[in-house]
Write a protein that holds these residues in place. Sequence first.
Motif, PDB file in Angstrom:
ATOM      1  N   ILE A   1     -42.821  -2.901  17.409  1.00 31.67           N
ATOM      2  CA  ILE A   1     -41.365  -2.958  17.595  1.00 31.67           C
ATOM      3  C   ILE A   1     -40.881  -4.399  17.457  1.00 31.67           C
ATOM      4  O   ILE A   1     -39.865  -4.671  16.808  1.00 31.67           O
ATOM      5  CB  ILE A   1     -40.981  -2.350  18.968  1.00 31.67           C
ATOM      6  N   ARG A   2     -41.618  -5.336  18.025  1.00 31.35           N
ATOM      7  CA  ARG A   2     -41.255  -6.750  17.911  1.00 31.35           C
ATOM      8  C   ARG A   2     -41.368  -7.243  16.477  1.00 31.35           C
ATOM      9  O   ARG A   2     -40.525  -8.020  16.002  1.00 31.35           O
ATOM     10  CB  ARG A   2     -42.115  -7.582  18.855  1.00 31.35           C
ATOM     11  N   LEU A   3     -42.394  -6.792  15.759  1.00 29.27           N
ATOM     12  CA  LEU A   3     -42.527  -7.182  14.351  1.00 29.27           C
ATOM     13  C   LEU A   3     -41.377  -6.635  13.520  1.00 29.27           C
ATOM     14  O   LEU A   3     -40.841  -7.337  12.651  1.00 29.27           O
ATOM     15  CB  LEU A   3     -43.864  -6.687  13.785  1.00 29.27           C
ATOM     16  N   ASP A   4     -40.996  -5.379  13.764  1.00 29.14           N
ATOM     17  CA  ASP A   4     -39.837  -4.796  13.067  1.00 29.14           C
ATOM     18  C   ASP A   4     -38.588  -5.626  13.333  1.00 29.14           C
ATOM     19  O   ASP A   4     -37.819  -5.918  12.415  1.00 29.14           O
ATOM     20  CB  ASP A   4     -39.597  -3.351  13.511  1.00 29.14           C
ATOM     21  N   ALA A   5     -38.391  -6.022  14.580  1.00 31.29           N
ATOM     22  CA  ALA A   5     -37.212  -6.805  14.950  1.00 31.29           C
ATOM     23  C   ALA A   5     -37.226  -8.186  14.286  1.00 31.29           C
ATOM     24  O   ALA A   5     -36.174  -8.755  14.022  1.00 31.29           O
ATOM     25  CB  ALA A   5     -37.122  -6.939  16.468  1.00 31.29           C
ATOM     26  N   ALA A   6     -38.423  -8.706  14.008  1.00 26.57           N
ATOM     27  CA  ALA A   6     -38.532 -10.011  13.358  1.00 26.57           C
ATOM     28  C   ALA A   6     -38.090  -9.961  11.904  1.00 26.57           C
ATOM     29  O   ALA A   6     -37.813 -10.993  11.300  1.00 26.57           O
ATOM     30  CB  ALA A   6     -39.964 -10.527  13.460  1.00 26.57           C
ATOM     31  N   GLY A   7     -38.028  -8.759  11.322  1.00 31.96           N
ATOM     32  CA  GLY A   7     -37.450  -8.603  10.004  1.00 31.96           C
ATOM     33  C   GLY A   7     -38.389  -8.559   8.827  1.00 31.96           C
ATOM     34  O   GLY A   7     -37.947  -8.399   7.697  1.00 31.96           O
ATOM     35  N   GLY A   8     -39.677  -8.698   9.043  1.00 36.01           N
ATOM     36  CA  GLY A   8     -40.605  -8.632   7.923  1.00 36.01           C
ATOM     37  C   GLY A   8     -41.036  -7.209   7.634  1.00 36.01           C
ATOM     38  O   GLY A   8     -40.774  -6.294   8.409  1.00 36.01           O
ATOM     39  N   THR A   9     -41.690  -7.009   6.505  1.00 33.89           N
ATOM     40  CA  THR A   9     -42.280  -5.717   6.186  1.00 33.89           C
ATOM     41  C   THR A   9     -43.518  -5.525   7.058  1.00 33.89           C
ATOM     42  O   THR A   9     -44.374  -6.404   7.124  1.00 33.89           O
ATOM     43  CB  THR A   9     -42.688  -5.658   4.700  1.00 33.89           C
ATOM     44  N   VAL A  10     -43.597  -4.401   7.733  1.00 32.85           N
ATOM     45  CA  VAL A  10     -44.745  -4.102   8.590  1.00 32.85           C
ATOM     46  C   VAL A  10     -45.523  -2.969   7.944  1.00 32.85           C
ATOM     47  O   VAL A  10     -44.973  -1.913   7.659  1.00 32.85           O
ATOM     48  CB  VAL A  10     -44.295  -3.704  10.017  1.00 32.85           C
ATOM     49  N   VAL A  11     -46.796  -3.204   7.714  1.00 35.79           N
ATOM     50  CA  VAL A  11     -47.653  -2.210   7.064  1.00 35.79           C
ATOM     51  C   VAL A  11     -48.713  -1.749   8.059  1.00 35.79           C
ATOM     52  O   VAL A  11     -49.553  -2.541   8.485  1.00 35.79           O
ATOM     53  CB  VAL A  11     -48.329  -2.793   5.803  1.00 35.79           C
ATOM     54  N   PRO A  12     -48.674  -0.477   8.466  1.00 36.62           N
ATOM     55  CA  PRO A  12     -49.691   0.033   9.383  1.00 36.62           C
ATOM     56  C   PRO A  12     -50.993   0.348   8.650  1.00 36.62           C
ATOM     57  O   PRO A  12     -50.988   0.709   7.468  1.00 36.62           O
ATOM     58  CB  PRO A  12     -49.066   1.309   9.939  1.00 36.62           C
ATOM     59  N   GLU A  13     -52.073   0.194   9.346  1.00 38.10           N
ATOM     60  CA  GLU A  13     -53.392   0.564   8.828  1.00 38.10           C
ATOM     61  C   GLU A  13     -54.144   1.185   9.995  1.00 38.10           C
ATOM     62  O   GLU A  13     -54.608   0.480  10.887  1.00 38.10           O
ATOM     63  CB  GLU A  13     -54.104  -0.670   8.285  1.00 38.10           C
ATOM     64  N   ASP A  14     -54.226   2.503  10.016  1.00 41.51           N
ATOM     65  CA  ASP A  14     -54.822   3.228  11.136  1.00 41.51           C
ATOM     66  C   ASP A  14     -56.296   3.506  10.891  1.00 41.51           C
ATOM     67  O   ASP A  14     -56.707   3.785   9.773  1.00 41.51           O
ATOM     68  CB  ASP A  14     -54.098   4.556  11.361  1.00 41.51           C
ATOM     69  N   ALA A  15     -57.082   3.446  11.962  1.00 41.75           N
ATOM     70  CA  ALA A  15     -58.498   3.814  11.939  1.00 41.75           C
ATOM     71  C   ALA A  15     -59.249   3.158  10.795  1.00 41.75           C
ATOM     72  O   ALA A  15     -60.006   3.791  10.077  1.00 41.75           O
ATOM     73  CB  ALA A  15     -58.647   5.334  11.888  1.00 41.75           C
TER      74      ALA A  15
ATOM     75  N   THR B   1     -48.178  -7.989   8.622  1.00 42.03           N
ATOM     76  CA  THR B   1     -46.895  -8.516   8.160  1.00 42.03           C
ATOM     77  C   THR B   1     -47.116  -9.939   7.663  1.00 42.03           C
ATOM     78  O   THR B   1     -48.241 -10.442   7.704  1.00 42.03           O
ATOM     79  CB  THR B   1     -45.824  -8.461   9.287  1.00 42.03           C
ATOM     80  N   GLU B   2     -46.057 -10.554   7.171  1.00 46.80           N
ATOM     81  CA  GLU B   2     -46.077 -11.969   6.782  1.00 46.80           C
ATOM     82  C   GLU B   2     -44.922 -12.673   7.462  1.00 46.80           C
ATOM     83  O   GLU B   2     -43.843 -12.090   7.630  1.00 46.80           O
ATOM     84  CB  GLU B   2     -45.910 -12.124   5.267  1.00 46.80           C
ATOM     85  N   ASP B   3     -45.151 -13.937   7.838  1.00 47.30           N
ATOM     86  CA  ASP B   3     -44.046 -14.729   8.367  1.00 47.30           C
ATOM     87  C   ASP B   3     -43.220 -15.255   7.187  1.00 47.30           C
ATOM     88  O   ASP B   3     -43.582 -15.023   6.021  1.00 47.30           O
ATOM     89  CB  ASP B   3     -44.560 -15.837   9.287  1.00 47.30           C
TER      90      ASP B   3
END
Length: 162
Positions: free
Chosen positions: A76-90, A103-105
Amino acid sequence: MNRFHVHLNVADLDGSIRFYTQLFAAPPSVRKDDYAKWMLEDPRINFAISNTGRAPGIDHLGLQVDSTAELSALGIRLDAAGGTVVPEDATVCCYAQSDKLWTEDPQGTRWETFHTFGDATTYYAGEAACATDGAACTPKVSAMKPKVDKGTSCCSPEAACC
């Protein structure tokens, strides 16, 4: 509690292990032919180095959390920071099983937030374990796409993930 994570690519693994063992006054908690990791309490850090063919230097920074709930909160904090967030599960990477968010800064530094829930016997994931087309393996988060082709391996040795 969060633990800061730093992963460096190194040209001389043995020399780097000697250096960091002296610096941290402790041997690595994980030692493989191409990888070493220190889980330190003072400072509280997960410090990893690898020799997997990538250019020496900082590979990525990150935050390791103790639970899925903490990973979700960081997401949620990464989303709020505005970058693209890519999940990688398991995923399997760096001799561990983890759920990750990449993500990237604004400068393009890769950030990995993750919850590790088990050990793995290999550095790289097999085809079935990869959730994306290269989240741990692509230097640019903006180039990552959700995995569509189940035959694509994101974590091949040539890609040098993690």
